[in-house]
Design an enzyme around this catalytic site. Structure first.
Site, PDB file in Angstrom:
ATOM      1  N   SER A 228      12.421  34.398  -4.897  1.00  0.00           N
ATOM      2  CA  SER A 228      12.564  35.269  -6.058  1.00  0.00           C
ATOM      3  C   SER A 228      13.854  36.087  -5.950  1.00  0.00           C
ATOM      4  O   SER A 228      14.929  35.514  -5.862  1.00  0.00           O
ATOM      5  CB  SER A 228      11.326  36.161  -6.189  1.00  0.00           C
ATOM      6  OG  SER A 228      11.266  36.726  -7.476  1.00  0.00           O
ATOM      7  N   ASP A 454       7.002  28.684 -13.724  1.00  0.00           N
ATOM      8  CA  ASP A 454       7.210  30.000 -13.103  1.00  0.00           C
ATOM      9  C   ASP A 454       7.328  31.090 -14.169  1.00  0.00           C
ATOM     10  O   ASP A 454       8.188  31.021 -15.043  1.00  0.00           O
ATOM     11  CB  ASP A 454       8.481  29.970 -12.261  1.00  0.00           C
ATOM     12  CG  ASP A 454       8.566  31.105 -11.256  1.00  0.00           C
ATOM     13  OD1 ASP A 454       8.279  32.256 -11.635  1.00  0.00           O
ATOM     14  OD2 ASP A 454       8.909  30.851 -10.099  1.00  0.00           O
ATOM     15  N   HIS A 484       4.533  31.505  -9.300  1.00  0.00           N
ATOM     16  CA  HIS A 484       5.858  31.977  -8.928  1.00  0.00           C
ATOM     17  C   HIS A 484       6.256  31.351  -7.595  1.00  0.00           C
ATOM     18  O   HIS A 484       5.617  31.577  -6.572  1.00  0.00           O
ATOM     19  CB  HIS A 484       5.831  33.499  -8.821  1.00  0.00           C
ATOM     20  CG  HIS A 484       7.164  34.119  -8.587  1.00  0.00           C
ATOM     21  ND1 HIS A 484       8.324  33.633  -9.168  1.00  0.00           N
ATOM     22  CD2 HIS A 484       7.540  35.184  -7.840  1.00  0.00           C
ATOM     23  CE1 HIS A 484       9.342  34.392  -8.788  1.00  0.00           C
ATOM     24  NE2 HIS A 484       8.893  35.334  -7.978  1.00  0.00           N
TER      25      HIS A 484
END
Length: 515
Positions: A228, A454, A484
């Site tokens: 991320s 996602d 995610h």
């Protein structure tokens, strides 16, 4: 309420708490002429996490009984003044478990946020990386401003309870004024309590910290696993130190070409897609879906719940009530992983019956609030890092102009993410740029993994990262999944490709697709 980047991977940290030391500050000591790259790390048994890291007990032993080890890395407070004041950066490691002769080096993790504590997250997910540990020391850290690394401090626990109870999607002038006043109050508290640290928490500063870490750990190259926001940090590192990049993987990829408005809009679309997928999944099963008869019915009922909560909250976790904002936050939290969809279903069922506990627990998890009412500093650090990085400052009038576009992207999350853009308004430190520079000519290959479902870092960002890294650097791998990130989905194809590169140096063919 959160500006949109706060919805980047914080759920990875928070959900470990949901499902399952003294703070290092700024120093002015005798290190003015010390070569910080020559320092020796004093590894020892890890203390219990600090409140800023999220609290809790010491990390459980590794499989086989090995203990996690912690140390503090000394780094310049201001990288423009490398001989000036220093700060301590908290590190954690699990030493390689395999044949010492086959050890590659250290594999440094950043799990995102920004603002997530790597010191607490790596042990929570350590078993997921057992194979990688056969040839690497697994290492993570609290980036500057986070956890035990010169943490940004803003409001106290009682003030944060009130902050997260506010209406983050104002409907009239009075509510807009209140939101802006609360934002101003929060930002002023950050400046008052953390004035010395706020200018020094940019992603470029954290990238320089990682290069110092690489040297002190004794590695010629930085081997890295970024998730991320960790992909943005990794991209910035690759830009600043392309010749020092070793084997690197970016998973759950931030689009480095977007400014904060574009990122917010992309997240609105991403979370709406995830909600659509949840609704379709629930209503396509053989048994009845308890929260709606059709996918559209599921979404309509959620929309009605949120509208009702706006005027009439329901009991949450005593003495707090589940507000529209808390419910929206909790729903977003549950969309980070398909594994959490059952909690969303349970939370919605309860809320329709007037019980907001589960949705509030999900919201608390997102915000870093423990069951004893104490908050980690993830919110403070997230806002501080984003506001130091992001140049744009958005006004109430600007947000109101953009609302139709955001609502078109997501009827459920549009207002929530649009109004989050005011979080940096009036911030004490100017933002560095519209978006990060991740061009990395001369870097070793970087494996870039995008997930088509996602919600927090939409799939399109992976291709944008590959293009921005430059020709011959980024290698794209697609995972057709939900949630995610991809590696922690346990998909064998993804894990085989990632492990093959990190362990054996085998770069997958560009455009590889896993499903």
């Amino acid at each position: 309420m959160p500006n949109p980047p706060r919805l980047r991977a914080v759920a990875l940290i928070a959900s470990a708490v949901l499902l399952s030391s003294v703070l290092a500050g700024c120093g002015n000591d005798d290190t003015k002429d010390e070569d910080l790259s020559a320092q020796t790390l004093g590894w020892k048994d890890c203390p219990a996490p600090s409140q800023a890291e999220g609290g809790g007990g010491t990390p459980s032993p590794l499989p086989g009984g090995d203990e996690w080890q912690c140390a503090t890395l000394k780094a310049p407070l201001d990288w423009d003044k490398p001989k000036g004041d220093t700060i301590g950066l908290a590190l954690i490691r699990a030493k390689a478990s395999g044949d010492k002769s086959k050890r590659i080096g250290s594999l440094v993790f950043n799990f995102g946020g920004p603002g997530g504590s790597g010191v607490t997250t790596l042990p929570a997910f350590g078993e997921d990386y057992a194979k990688l540990r056969t040839r690497y020391d697994l290492v993570s850290f609290d980036p500057r401003g986070v956890g035990r690394s010169a943490p940004v401090e803003c409001e106290n626990d009682q003030q944060l309870d009130a902050y997260f109870q506010q209406d983050a999607t104002p409907d009239d002038a009075a509510e807009r004024t209140e939101l802006l006043e609360n934002t101003k109050k929060f930002n002023a508290a950050c400046e008052k309590n953390s004035k010395k640290v706020l200018p020094q928490v940019r992603t470029t500063d954290a990238a320089r910290d990682m290069d110092l870490m690489r040297q002190v750990l004794g590695d010629a190259k930085l081997h890295y696993f970024g998730i991320s926001y960790g992909t943005e940090l990794g991209g910035v590192y690759a830009h600043l130190f392309p010749k020092s990049v070793g084997r690197a993987v970016f998973d759950g990829v931030v689009d480095p070409t977007q400014n904060s408005e574009q990122g917010s809009l992309g997240q609105a679309e991403g979370f709406q897609l995830a909600l659509d997928n949840f609704a379709k999944d629930c209503t396509s099963k053989a048994e009845d879906c308890p929260v709606g008869d059709t996918a559209q019915d599921v979404k309509d009922r959620i929309a009605k719940l949120l509208k009702d909560l706006d005027s009439k909250p329901i009991p949450g976790i005593f003495p707090r009530q589940l507000t529209q904002t808390a419910a929206t936050n909790g729903i977003a939290q549950s969309l980070y992983s398909k594994d959490f969809w059952e909690y969303l279903t349970e939370g919605l069922e309860q809320a329709y019956d007037g019980d907001g506990k589960t949705l509030m627990l999900l919201s608390d998890s997102m915000n870093g609030r423990s069951e004893n009412g104490e908050y980690s500093n993830i919110t403070a650090a997230n806002i501080a890092i984003n506001c130091a990085d992001d140049k744009p400052r958005y006004t109430s009038d600007f947000v109101q102009e953009k609302l139709p576009e955001f609502r078109a992207a997501s009827p459920l999350f549009g207002d929530f993410l649009a109004w989050g853009m005011v979080s940096c308004t009036g911030w004490a430190v100017a933002g560095a740029a519209d978006h990060p520079d991740v061009s990395a000519a001369g870097s070793a290959p970087i494996l870039v993994v995008g997930n088509t479902g996602d919600p927090a870092t939409p799939y399109e960002g992976a291709r944008k990262m590959v293009d921005a890294l430059g020709k011959g650097v980024g290698v794209e791998l697609t995972y057709k999944g939900q949630g995610h990130g991809a590696y922690d989905s346990k998909n064998k194809c993804v894990q085989s490709a990632v492990n093959g590169y990190l362990l054996d140096g085998k770069v997958p063919a560009a455009g590889t697709v896993c499903s």
